[in-house]
Design an enzyme around this catalytic site. Structure first.
Site, PDB file in Angstrom:
ATOM      1  N   ASN A  93       9.745  41.738  21.967  1.00 49.15           N
ATOM      2  CA  ASN A  93      10.518  40.284  22.639  1.00 49.15           C
ATOM      3  C   ASN A  93       9.622  39.643  23.735  1.00 49.15           C
ATOM      4  OD1 ASN A  93      12.139  39.464  21.143  1.00 49.15           O
ATOM      5  ND2 ASN A  93      13.525  40.910  21.593  1.00 49.15           N
ATOM      6  N   HIS A 122      11.052  35.662  23.008  1.00 44.14           N
ATOM      7  CA  HIS A 122      12.091  35.680  22.050  1.00 44.14           C
ATOM      8  C   HIS A 122      11.735  35.152  20.527  1.00 44.14           C
ATOM      9  CE1 HIS A 122      14.961  38.161  24.848  1.00 44.14           C
ATOM     10  NE2 HIS A 122      13.770  37.585  25.635  1.00 44.14           N
ATOM     11  N   ASP A 180      12.972  36.696  17.192  1.00 50.79           N
ATOM     12  CA  ASP A 180      13.510  36.394  15.576  1.00 50.79           C
ATOM     13  C   ASP A 180      13.469  35.933  14.815  1.00 50.79           C
ATOM     14  OD1 ASP A 180      15.990  35.985  17.648  1.00 50.79           O
ATOM     15  OD2 ASP A 180      15.970  33.567  18.191  1.00 50.79           O
ATOM     16  N   GLU A 207      18.860  44.144  17.526  1.00 50.97           N
ATOM     17  CA  GLU A 207      18.016  44.368  16.392  1.00 50.97           C
ATOM     18  C   GLU A 207      18.724  46.195  15.342  1.00 50.97           C
ATOM     19  OE1 GLU A 207      16.938  47.042  20.092  1.00 50.97           O
ATOM     20  OE2 GLU A 207      17.564  45.068  19.439  1.00 50.97           O
TER      21      GLU A 207
END
Length: 384
Positions: free
Chosen positions: A253, A258, A262, A288
């Site tokens: 990240n 981000h 994803d 996660e």
């Protein structure tokens, strides 16, 4: 005038958005005439705009073998009318993939409602369903009372009258009873339709409440429901659960953003889904962290299933499909424990979490097992 491209599209079945209304058989015309005595349907009358719309919706439903449910009808209506551009685009994509089905529409609608559904909505829908059911009970009681009144009227003693007067009286009572019965039937049909729509909405709401919006996997609530179902059918059979946590995910990240993170989570979810072919149930718990429930699996077999996914994922060199930046190898660590039906899911999750911590502490990218006596041990040592 029809162009050659349009003729080719029709010939190959690719012209889908506005299907031509099918011709109506003579028997259907007769049925329609009998259905509405107030507005007879002439055999040569031009169909109205509403009739054309109904024909196109019906053509869409039948062409794709969809059940005639409020959910499917609503989706077909919005697609044919074309007002919802996002829906039209998504349905066109599904048609290209030949994936439109009853289940696809239910999943699609649930996915679109996922962010708008709240507990208050569930309470409201449940109250509406209860209200309609109570209304049905009132209608049924009123029908029973009317039938009793009709029976009493027939059996009540009458003064001497002519046969003609008697027949007229019976005919009047019968006409009144038939009218009341038809009214009750119409009210019951209306209530049934509303309850059916509410049932569909409640199913979609429950599905949305049990689904992770990012990956499409079930969430913890879905895991708990599935565990309850398995306890009812697998009470005396082995069951294992694995907790899987992506290694160094914060670094992904921080480095790539981000949105890329994803997409990585979606990739991992796709890899873990492979255990479904062997009876596994995969969920995303949050962040996660994923869980895999494995009925009919002893500890060693469950470890082997999860390890296959770990090895396959670790062997991939991921590239961000949007930015085309190389991400590299992604791994996860896992902890596995057996589920004791009597002690429940929470204890098994605590044991699996302790085993996951041991796997992280030992260097990550590995699997540890937790035993009932609190001991932890690595699984598949030859994998490192």
């Amino acid at each position: 005038m029809t162009t050659q491209a349009e003729r080719n599209a029709v010939a190959t079945g690719t012209l889908r958005t506005r299907p031509a209304p099918p011709s109506r058989p003579k028997i259907l015309s007769r049925l329609l005439r009998g259905w509405s005595s107030e507005v007879p349907v002439a055999a040569d009358a031009q169909p109205s705009h509403k009739r054309k719309l109904y024909d196109e919706i019906g053509h869409f439903l039948f062409a794709h073998n969809l059940d005639l449910t409020p959910l499917n009808f609503g989706c077909a209506h919005d697609y044919v009318v074309g007002g919802d551009r996002r829906l039209v685009k998504d349905v066109d994509t599904a048609l290209d993939q030949q994936s439109v089905s009853n289940g696809w529409i239910e999943d699609y609608v649930a996915g679109r409602q996922r962010h708008s559904l709240a507990p208050e909505m569930l309470v409201t829908m449940a109250a509406q369903a209860e209200g309609e059911l109570n209304r049905c009970l009132v209608i049924m009681k009123a029908s029973a009372d009317r039938a009793n009144d009709y029976s009493e009227s027939l059996s009540a003693p009458q003064p001497a009258v002519t046969a003609e007067d008697m027949i007229e009286r019976l005919a009047g009572l019968t006409r009144e009873m038939i009218g009341q019965t038809r009214l009750a039937e119409a009210e019951m049909r209306a209530s049934y339709s509303k309850v059916s729509q509410l049932q569909t909405s409640l199913r979609a709401a429950r599905k949305a409440s049990e689904t992770d919006p990012l990956t499409g996997l079930p969430n913890r609530r879905g895991l708990e429901r599935r565990f309850g179902e398995l306890c009812a059918t697998h009470a005396q059979r082995p069951m294992a659960i694995a907790l899987c946590d992506v290694d160094h995910f914060k670094a992904v990240n921080d480095r790539f953003g981000h949105e890329t993170g994803d997409r990585v989570l979606k990739t991992i979810a796709g890899e873990l889904r492979s255990v479904k072919n062997r009876g596994g149930y995969v969920v995303r718990l949050g962040g996660e962290e994923f869980a895999v429930l494995l009925p009919d699996h002893a500890l060693e077999r469950a470890g082997a299933e999860v390890d296959r996914v770990r090895e396959r994922l670790g062997a991939r060199n991921l590239i961000d499909s949007v930015t085309e930046r190389p991400i590299g190898s992604i791994t996860f660590s896992a902890g596995i424990a057996m589920v004791d039906g009597q002690q429940g899911l929470r204890r098994a999750l605590r044991l699996a979490d302790a085993a996951l911590y041991a796997a992280k502490h030992a260097g990550r990218n590995r699997i540890y097992a937790a035993f009932g006596d609190g001991q932890m041990a690595p699984m598949h040592n030859d994998m490192q």
